[in-house]
Write an enzyme that holds these catalytic residues in place. Structure first.
Site, PDB file in Angstrom:
ATOM      1  N   LYS A  96       0.838  -1.195   0.000  1.00 51.61           N
ATOM      2  CA  LYS A  96       0.000   0.000   0.000  1.00 51.61           C
ATOM      3  C   LYS A  96       0.874   1.246   0.000  1.00 51.61           C
ATOM      4  CE  LYS A  96      -3.749   2.213   2.628  1.00 51.61           C
ATOM      5  NZ  LYS A  96      -4.650   2.114   3.794  1.00 51.61           N
ATOM      6  N   SER A 171      -9.323   2.384   2.670  1.00 50.08           N
ATOM      7  CA  SER A 171      -8.425   3.171   1.839  1.00 50.08           C
ATOM      8  C   SER A 171      -7.396   2.319   1.109  1.00 50.08           C
ATOM      9  CB  SER A 171      -7.701   4.212   2.692  1.00 50.08           C
ATOM     10  OG  SER A 171      -6.906   3.593   3.688  1.00 50.08           O
ATOM     11  N   SER A 195      -9.867  -0.011   6.757  1.00 50.96           N
ATOM     12  CA  SER A 195      -9.298   0.099   5.420  1.00 50.96           C
ATOM     13  C   SER A 195      -8.608  -1.146   4.880  1.00 50.96           C
ATOM     14  CB  SER A 195      -8.325   1.281   5.365  1.00 50.96           C
ATOM     15  OG  SER A 195      -9.016   2.485   5.543  1.00 50.96           O
TER      16      SER A 195
END
Length: 515
Positions: A96, A171, A195
């Site tokens: 990420k 996210s 997330s």
């Protein structure tokens, strides 16, 4: 090395006004030499730091073309590996893009971070490389990671591999899309309000938010240290367990890790039988104001699988679950406004790792590109700053005082049950909105799904999302919650369910490559 310029008369006046010191102009002039003298220490610290600070390694990376990136899930692609040996040898991993990979650009989904290249590998990156994994790129995430959808990321939304007109969830949006579509074996996700679990549920994969502090957050862009988590996103529970085994454990640099964590082989723990375990079905996790009854029914069907597999399943009421979201909201908004925005990500006043280059870069970019931040971040900033100014921090303090009570409510249920279950999300992935969407709809699309996920970022309990039945051709998720640092039991229940249902469904476009 920079040289600190003494403050001008106007800057001195501004400092005086900021703190309401009430100094007169002559008094300010008298303070000027003393203030200038204090700057020498800052310059000395900078000189000493630069003696040993590393230069970023030379690692190649590529910005993929649109044809190579149909879901807009890659920020940059790489091929970084350091050993052919280890438990993750031969496995590909997406990281990420709020997590630092030294020498590789990091954007955190935001114009306010764009242009930054870390000097340091995050601890999780080092552990993945030491375990033989190949890092194949940085996965796009939402703007400063503050959205549960996937349309606030720069430069464009991330698309769901099940239906490219829909969000992937955020996210960790790119991480979810890349794992679900089979472009990587596994991915690092981050979780402050859900997330990891949100894109896992919307994309039909496994997403495990570990116990708070189990996995070091060192080298990841913080939001609020009491709710920051990193964890695995994979297609199978066994992959999540293998990845968690590598990621978990203290690193001596993360203040979220308050004590030594004994190593656990989570993959080996899956071999222990789950039969006889007790499951509490949290009544308040269903039939919320935003719930789709079909999603609730899909999760009820998944719970029936646990029952038919030999687990004891009972309903349990946890009234605090209805109010836990308010506690999270105060901590996430005031805490993020104070630490992530005013504190330029890291804040101060705690031991552990800091990234001076990222702090300096973000502090400049945040002022220059603040107008380009997502509306979710702007809401957090304005709401959090306003309540801080009005209350002086009392609302955050009240929320922190309530956290033990919230945690204890779940702990009381977990004293009777080995795990708790509920829907991960109340509905399936929604359409990617248009750019001119009204603010109320924008915020609803970005945040309304976190009602079940966010409480466990505050309480720190481990929580894993596994795919339940499809609803109208789209994935849903069942969330399994466990006792602190009993991630192994959560994963055991998750694998029992996975084995009972067989292979999870895969997106139609990936059906030929994934089994």
């Amino acid at each position: 090395m920079s040289s600190l310029t003494p403050p001008t008369s106007n800057q001195m006046s501004a400092l005086n006004n900021h703190f309401r010191f009430g100094l007169t102009t002559p008094e300010l002039e008298e303070f000027a030499p003393a203030l200038e003298a204090t700057l020498a220490s800052s310059e000395t610290v900078e000189r000493l730091y630069e003696r040993t600070a590393p230069e970023p390694p030379q690692r190649s990376w590529t910005s993929p073309s649109a044809d190579e990136n149909p879901l807009s899930a890659w920020y940059v692609t790489t091929s970084i590996s350091e050993t052919d040996d280890g438990p993750l040898a031969g496995r590909t991993v997406a990281v990420k893009d709020n997590v630092a990979v030294a020498g590789v650009p990091m954007m955190n989904g935001s114009r306010t971070v764009e242009g930054f290249t870390p000097r340091y590998d995050a601890t999780v990156v080092r552990r993945l490389l030491d375990a033989g994994a190949t890092i194949t790129g940085k996965a796009v995430c939402e703007d400063l990671c503050f959205s549960g959808a996937s349309f606030t990321s720069h430069p464009q939304p991330v698309r769901n591999p099940w239906d490219e007109s829909r969000i992937t969830g955020g996210s960790s949006s790119g991480s979810g899309a890349l794992v679900a579509s089979g472009q990587v074996d596994m991915a690092v996700g981050g979780d402050q309000g859900g997330s990891i679990r949100i894109p896992a549920a919307f994309c039909g994969i496994v997403g495990h938010k570990p116990t708070h502090g189990l996995v070091p957050y060192t080298g990841a862009f913080p939001i609020e240290r009491t709710i920051d988590h990193l964890g695995p996103m994979t297609r199978t529970v066994s992959d999540a367990a293998a990845m968690l085994t590598v990621l978990a454990g203290t690193d001596g640099l993360d203040p979220r890790q308050t004590h030594r964590i004994e190593p656990v082989d989570y993959l080996a723990a899956l071999a222990e039988p789950a039969s006889g375990l007790r499951v509490g079905v949290v009544t308040e996790g269903f039939d919320t104001p935003v719930s789709d009854a079909a999603v609730d029914n899909a999760v009820r069907t998944a719970i029936d699988v646990l029952r038919s597999s030999g687990l004891t399943v009972e309903e349990v009421s946890i009234p605090w679950h209805l109010n836990a979201m308010a506690v999270w909201n105060v901590i996430a908004t005031e805490g993020a406004a104070y630490q992530m925005l005013d504190g330029n990500a890291y804040g101060m006043n705690t031991d552990g790792f800091y990234d001076p280059e990222l702090i300096a870069h973000f502090s400049r970019q945040r002022l220059e590109h603040g107008h380009q931040l997502s509306k979710t971040v702007k809401l957090v900033g304005m709401s959090g700053r306003y309540t801080l100014e009005v209350g002086g921090g009392k609302y955050y303090a009240m929320a922190r005082q309530l956290v033990p009570e919230v945690r204890a409510a779940y702990d009381a249920a977990l004293a009777r049950y080995d795990v708790l279950v509920m829907p991960t999300l109340p509905y399936t992935a929604t359409k990617i909105p248009t750019t001119d969407i009204p603010l109320a709809d924008y915020l609803d699309t970005a945040l309304s799904m976190i009602i079940n996920t966010a409480p466990f970022d505050v309480t720190g309990h481990p929580a894993c999302s596994v795919p339940a039945d499809l609803v109208h051709g789209l994935p849903t998720g069942m969330m399994i919650i466990g006792k602190h640092f009993d991630d192994a039991t959560v994963l055991r229940v998750a694998q029992l369910y996975e084995h009972a249902v067989g292979n999870y469904p895969v997106p139609p476009a990936a059906a030929g490559t994934l089994t």
